[in-house]
Scaffold this active site. Sequence first.
Site, PDB file in Angstrom:
ATOM      1  N   LYS A 113      37.591  41.863  43.187  1.00 62.30           N
ATOM      2  CA  LYS A 113      38.207  41.833  41.680  1.00 62.30           C
ATOM      3  C   LYS A 113      37.361  41.466  40.616  1.00 62.30           C
ATOM      4  O   LYS A 113      37.466  41.777  39.574  1.00 62.30           O
ATOM      5  CB  LYS A 113      39.339  40.704  41.816  1.00 62.30           C
ATOM      6  CG  LYS A 113      40.364  41.337  42.646  1.00 62.30           C
ATOM      7  CD  LYS A 113      41.711  39.965  42.865  1.00 62.30           C
ATOM      8  CE  LYS A 113      42.618  40.577  43.837  1.00 62.30           C
ATOM      9  NZ  LYS A 113      43.109  39.397  44.371  1.00 62.30           N
ATOM     10  N   SER A 156      44.294  35.428  40.596  1.00 58.74           N
ATOM     11  CA  SER A 156      43.837  36.636  41.608  1.00 58.74           C
ATOM     12  C   SER A 156      44.890  37.225  42.082  1.00 58.74           C
ATOM     13  O   SER A 156      45.058  38.002  43.280  1.00 58.74           O
ATOM     14  CB  SER A 156      43.253  35.858  43.015  1.00 58.74           C
ATOM     15  OG  SER A 156      42.753  36.614  43.894  1.00 58.74           O
ATOM     16  N   SER A 185      38.768  39.001  47.948  1.00 58.58           N
ATOM     17  CA  SER A 185      39.265  38.917  46.461  1.00 58.58           C
ATOM     18  C   SER A 185      37.819  38.976  45.544  1.00 58.58           C
ATOM     19  O   SER A 185      38.256  39.167  44.509  1.00 58.58           O
ATOM     20  CB  SER A 185      40.119  37.896  46.062  1.00 58.58           C
ATOM     21  OG  SER A 185      41.534  38.413  46.633  1.00 58.58           O
TER      22      SER A 185
END
Length: 384
Positions: free
Chosen positions: A63, A120, A60
């Site tokens: 991102k 997230s 993640s």
Amino acid sequence: MRVSILTRLATLALFLVLAVPPAAEAARIETNAREAILLDYDTGQVLYQKNADDPMPPASMTKIMTVFLAFERLADGRLKMDDEIPISEKAWRKGGSKMFVEIGSRVSVHDILHGIIVQSGNDAAIALAEAIAGTEEAFAELMTEEAAAIGIENATFRNATGWPDPEHRMTARGLAILAAETIRRFPEHYKIYAEETFTYNEIKQGNRNPLLYKGMGADGLKTGHTENAGYGLTASAKRGDRRLVMVVNGLDSVSQRASESERLIEWGFREFDNYKLLERGEAIDQAAVWLGDQPTVPLVTEDELFLTLPRAARKEMRVTVEYEGPIPAPIVKGQVLARMRIAAPDMEDRVVPLLAGEDVGKLGPLGRITSAVGHLIWGPSTGD
């Protein structure tokens, strides 16, 4: 090649040692992270690295790039915070971390960004990607192109979320560059990364960045975790005038991610400091000139020069100027003529370009003959 030892800068380094109580030998550090890098934001100096150029699954932490593209569009007006983004079935169905948007609804860019950064949310990241590029696949191509444009090597994106894909790769160094560029280019929007909670659809979620809650100056950026990637964190912390940027990945647990990240950043602040060596445009040496209307030209730096050094290594700093000389006239002010190399124990050498501090014209025919004869008889002027 002429190499001149800069007595003035060596003296400055010695002064720094004498002005501060002697430090113990710099403590070395290791980490359990599979990949790691710690650097000083202002100088770019790498303080620690481990497998920092190995392509890895960023999970993640991907991102940060997804958000970076949105920040760019906010900055140039292509997006506004109150623009509304439609939520597709693909975004709504995506598993993993979620913002919990509803299919067929429209969500403001403001909330989508908070859903990505704080919560997230994979659903929020896909919705943003589709709004910008039409499809997540097309958006991933934009991510790869943007990475190359800002100097990140060996980055290939296949999605906007960091969802496992064997071709979705980035390096720890690339993530550190991306984090620093985010802070530098988008200071107003970067503040979102420091928010500890966000509530959407009556669901309150906390920021997963463990350093935000430790009172250590952390203000970003993003965690990541998949089975293949392990536990990772891209983080930044600021204390006074100093900011550090850190990336770790491949750790075994949430608790290990928190402890290793804190330990690395604390070490960076404790063992290193920034020192101002030169003012912008300050002449630091004179280079010999061939057939010029003056025998030497001052060598200057384009900008102020700050250096990050281990506190214990200051007295061992060595500074040299290197150039091919004598330098033939004419010379134009601002022309790159030389380079300054700064070396210190346990640090990569720092190389800084040196520019001509003023114009130097070419001698006329008679002057050139006189200078050439003098050169044959007496040899070149050293400029010292």
